[in-house]
Design a protein around this motif. Structure first.
Motif, mmCIF file in Angstrom:
data_model
loop_
_atom_site.group_PDB
_atom_site.id
_atom_site.type_symbol
_atom_site.label_atom_id
_atom_site.label_comp_id
_atom_site.label_asym_id
_atom_site.label_seq_id
_atom_site.Cartn_x
_atom_site.Cartn_y
_atom_site.Cartn_z
ATOM 1 N N VAL A 1 -3.345 2.478 18.327
ATOM 2 C CA VAL A 1 -3.016 3.485 17.317
ATOM 3 C C VAL A 1 -2.208 2.825 16.211
ATOM 4 O O VAL A 1 -1.307 2.015 16.486
ATOM 5 C CB VAL A 1 -2.210 4.638 17.953
ATOM 6 C CG1 VAL A 1 -1.743 5.629 16.887
ATOM 7 C CG2 VAL A 1 -3.044 5.360 19.002
ATOM 8 N N VAL A 2 -2.522 3.143 14.970
ATOM 9 C CA VAL A 2 -1.678 2.760 13.829
ATOM 10 C C VAL A 2 -1.494 3.997 12.949
ATOM 11 O O VAL A 2 -2.213 4.984 13.097
ATOM 12 C CB VAL A 2 -2.262 1.588 12.985
ATOM 13 C CG1 VAL A 2 -2.310 0.297 13.774
ATOM 14 C CG2 VAL A 2 -3.633 1.935 12.425
ATOM 15 N N ALA A 3 -0.524 3.915 12.041
ATOM 16 C CA ALA A 3 -0.255 5.037 11.146
ATOM 17 C C ALA A 3 -1.053 4.869 9.855
ATOM 18 O O ALA A 3 -1.084 3.774 9.284
ATOM 19 C CB ALA A 3 1.231 5.103 10.831
ATOM 20 N N LEU A 4 -1.650 5.959 9.411
ATOM 21 C CA LEU A 4 -2.313 5.949 8.105
ATOM 22 C C LEU A 4 -1.225 5.945 7.040
ATOM 23 O O LEU A 4 -0.375 6.832 7.006
ATOM 24 C CB LEU A 4 -3.185 7.205 7.959
ATOM 25 C CG LEU A 4 -3.880 7.373 6.607
ATOM 26 C CD1 LEU A 4 -4.952 6.311 6.420
ATOM 27 C CD2 LEU A 4 -4.490 8.769 6.491
ATOM 28 N N ARG A 5 -1.245 4.933 6.153
ATOM 29 C CA ARG A 5 -0.231 4.854 5.089
ATOM 30 C C ARG A 5 -0.685 5.603 3.845
ATOM 31 O O ARG A 5 0.115 6.142 3.111
ATOM 32 C CB ARG A 5 0.037 3.384 4.714
ATOM 33 C CG ARG A 5 0.631 2.546 5.800
ATOM 34 C CD ARG A 5 2.065 2.893 6.080
ATOM 35 N NE ARG A 5 2.955 2.584 4.968
ATOM 36 C CZ ARG A 5 4.141 3.161 4.788
ATOM 37 N NH1 ARG A 5 4.560 4.086 5.633
ATOM 38 N NH2 ARG A 5 4.889 2.817 3.770
ATOM 39 N N ASP A 6 -1.993 5.574 3.598
ATOM 40 C CA ASP A 6 -2.537 6.237 2.417
ATOM 41 C C ASP A 6 -4.062 6.265 2.576
ATOM 42 O O ASP A 6 -4.622 5.514 3.390
ATOM 43 C CB ASP A 6 -2.156 5.456 1.142
ATOM 44 C CG ASP A 6 -2.296 6.293 -0.123
ATOM 45 O OD1 ASP A 6 -2.618 7.495 -0.017
ATOM 46 O OD2 ASP A 6 -2.096 5.743 -1.226
ATOM 47 N N ALA A 7 -4.679 7.122 1.803
ATOM 48 C CA ALA A 7 -6.151 7.115 1.742
ATOM 49 C C ALA A 7 -6.548 7.596 0.358
ATOM 50 O O ALA A 7 -5.910 8.488 -0.215
ATOM 51 C CB ALA A 7 -6.750 8.008 2.820
ATOM 52 N N THR A 8 -7.579 6.959 -0.181
ATOM 53 C CA THR A 8 -8.149 7.346 -1.471
ATOM 54 C C THR A 8 -9.659 7.180 -1.334
ATOM 55 O O THR A 8 -10.145 6.778 -0.264
ATOM 56 C CB THR A 8 -7.663 6.435 -2.624
ATOM 57 O OG1 THR A 8 -8.189 5.116 -2.395
ATOM 58 C CG2 THR A 8 -6.146 6.371 -2.729
ATOM 59 N N GLU A 9 -10.384 7.441 -2.422
ATOM 60 C CA GLU A 9 -11.833 7.197 -2.398
ATOM 61 C C GLU A 9 -12.127 5.757 -1.967
ATOM 62 O O GLU A 9 -13.160 5.476 -1.379
ATOM 63 C CB GLU A 9 -12.461 7.421 -3.782
ATOM 64 C CG GLU A 9 -12.832 8.846 -4.086
ATOM 65 C CD GLU A 9 -11.677 9.622 -4.698
ATOM 66 O OE1 GLU A 9 -10.576 9.033 -4.834
ATOM 67 O OE2 GLU A 9 -11.863 10.810 -5.015
ATOM 68 N N ALA A 10 -11.188 4.836 -2.285
ATOM 69 C CA ALA A 10 -11.422 3.411 -2.007
ATOM 70 C C ALA A 10 -11.260 3.064 -0.536
ATOM 71 O O ALA A 10 -11.749 2.024 -0.086
ATOM 72 C CB ALA A 10 -10.480 2.562 -2.835
ATOM 73 N N GLY A 11 -10.556 3.896 0.230
ATOM 74 C CA GLY A 11 -10.445 3.582 1.646
ATOM 75 C C GLY A 11 -9.189 4.094 2.320
ATOM 76 O O GLY A 11 -8.341 4.742 1.707
ATOM 77 N N TRP A 12 -9.106 3.742 3.607
ATOM 78 C CA TRP A 12 -8.023 4.190 4.488
ATOM 79 C C TRP A 12 -7.097 2.991 4.728
ATOM 80 O O TRP A 12 -7.558 1.931 5.175
ATOM 81 C CB TRP A 12 -8.624 4.674 5.808
ATOM 82 C CG TRP A 12 -9.131 6.087 5.783
ATOM 83 C CD1 TRP A 12 -8.562 7.141 6.428
ATOM 84 C CD2 TRP A 12 -10.290 6.628 5.115
ATOM 85 N NE1 TRP A 12 -9.281 8.293 6.190
ATOM 86 C CE2 TRP A 12 -10.332 8.019 5.388
ATOM 87 C CE3 TRP A 12 -11.277 6.084 4.296
ATOM 88 C CZ2 TRP A 12 -11.334 8.844 4.880
ATOM 89 C CZ3 TRP A 12 -12.266 6.910 3.792
ATOM 90 C CH2 TRP A 12 -12.294 8.267 4.077
ATOM 91 N N THR A 13 -5.804 3.163 4.427
ATOM 92 C CA THR A 13 -4.867 2.029 4.422
ATOM 93 C C THR A 13 -3.865 2.127 5.573
ATOM 94 O O THR A 13 -3.321 3.197 5.845
ATOM 95 C CB THR A 13 -4.137 1.995 3.062
ATOM 96 O OG1 THR A 13 -5.124 1.815 2.039
ATOM 97 C CG2 THR A 13 -3.132 0.858 2.987
#
Ligand SMILES: Cc1cc2nc3c(=O)[nH]c(=O)nc-3n(C[C@H](O)[C@H](O)[C@H](O)COP(=O)(O)O)c2cc1C
Length: 227
Positions: A75-87
């Motif tokens: 498991v990791v934490a999602l830091r951000d997401a945009t059209e460009a991807g999941w960070t």
């Protein structure tokens, strides 16, 4: 009965018998009304998860592949997401980062059990530049920055008493030098090539909608899948 004549412990199968799955009041999902691209739908589902009080909706399971072709996940934490991807962020010398350096492809999975929803994202992974990575690091709370500076992720901890000492030292450093950036902090973005939205519907067919594209900016092919 157990070997000493007492009652035997239940088997896993017995423990799990009748435990409900996909229970409770579940949201609906109309795939015919879904947007042309996956990111707006992810954003809508994330907003609904937050509004519904789903616990840790930003916790996602990240799958990578090691040098022997063996899958690994955590498991990791999602830091951000945009059209460009999941960070997401991690340590550059961790097993997952080394696996990504060798095979820069991954998958992430969100499971929001309170809503019987899962989202699967697959695609290539790119590492962020130093400036973006430093900004992400400095955005973190001091405790989280200290935990990162402790380092040695996934190495064998031979002396457990070394951990609190290392954490205290790292925290003191963060407090004394608040602009310190962990040189091993690494930020990765998974570029979506395939994104699947799954809505559980107990007693009827679960609803699955998959978006596929050769490029992250589409055009996206939308397909319903058999459950
Ligand atoms: C809820 C939760 C969130 C986590 N978030 C992260 C994270 O954002 N980055 C990270 O490196 N590890 C995170 N971890 C720890 C990882 O699951 C894992 O133990 C660690 O990164 C080592 O993985 P590796 O040996 O595959 O590199 C998290 C664990 C949990 C349960």
């Amino acid at each position: 009965m157990s070997r000493d004549g007492g009652p035997s412990a239940p088997t896993v199968r017995e423990l799990l018998f009748g435990v409900p799955m996909l229970a409770g009041e579940l949201p609906g999902f109309d795939p015919d009304a879904a947007p042309a691209a996956p990111f707006p739908l992810f954003l809508a589902w994330l907003t609904q998860a937050l509004d519904a009080g789903v616990r840790e909706p930003h916790a996602m399971t990240l799958a990578t592949v090691d040098a022997d072709g063996c899958p690994d996940l955590r498991v990791v934490a999602l830091r951000d997401a945009t059209e460009a991807g999941w960070t997401f962020a991690t340590q550059a010398d961790s097993p997952k980062a080394r696996q990504l350096a060798g095979q820069p492809q991954a998958a992430v999975l969100f499971h929001w059990r309170e809503q019987a929803r899962q989202i699967r994202v697959r695609g290539p992974v790119v590492r962020a530049d130093a400036e973006t990575t430093a900004r992400d690091f400095l955005d973190r709370l001091p405790g989280s920055r200290a935990a990162s500076l402790v380092g040695h992720q996934s190495e064998v901890l031979t002396d457990p008493s070394a951990l609190p000492r290392a954490f205290e030292a790292a925290l003191a450093r963060v407090e004394a030098e608040p602009r310190t950036v962990d040189p091993l902090h690494a930020l990765f973005t998974l570029t979506p090539r395939s994104v699947e939205f799954w809505q559980g519907v107990p007693g009827r067919g679960h609803i699955r909608l998959r978006y596929r594209a050769h490029r992250p900016d589409g055009p996206w092919l939308r397909e319903r899948l058999w459950p």
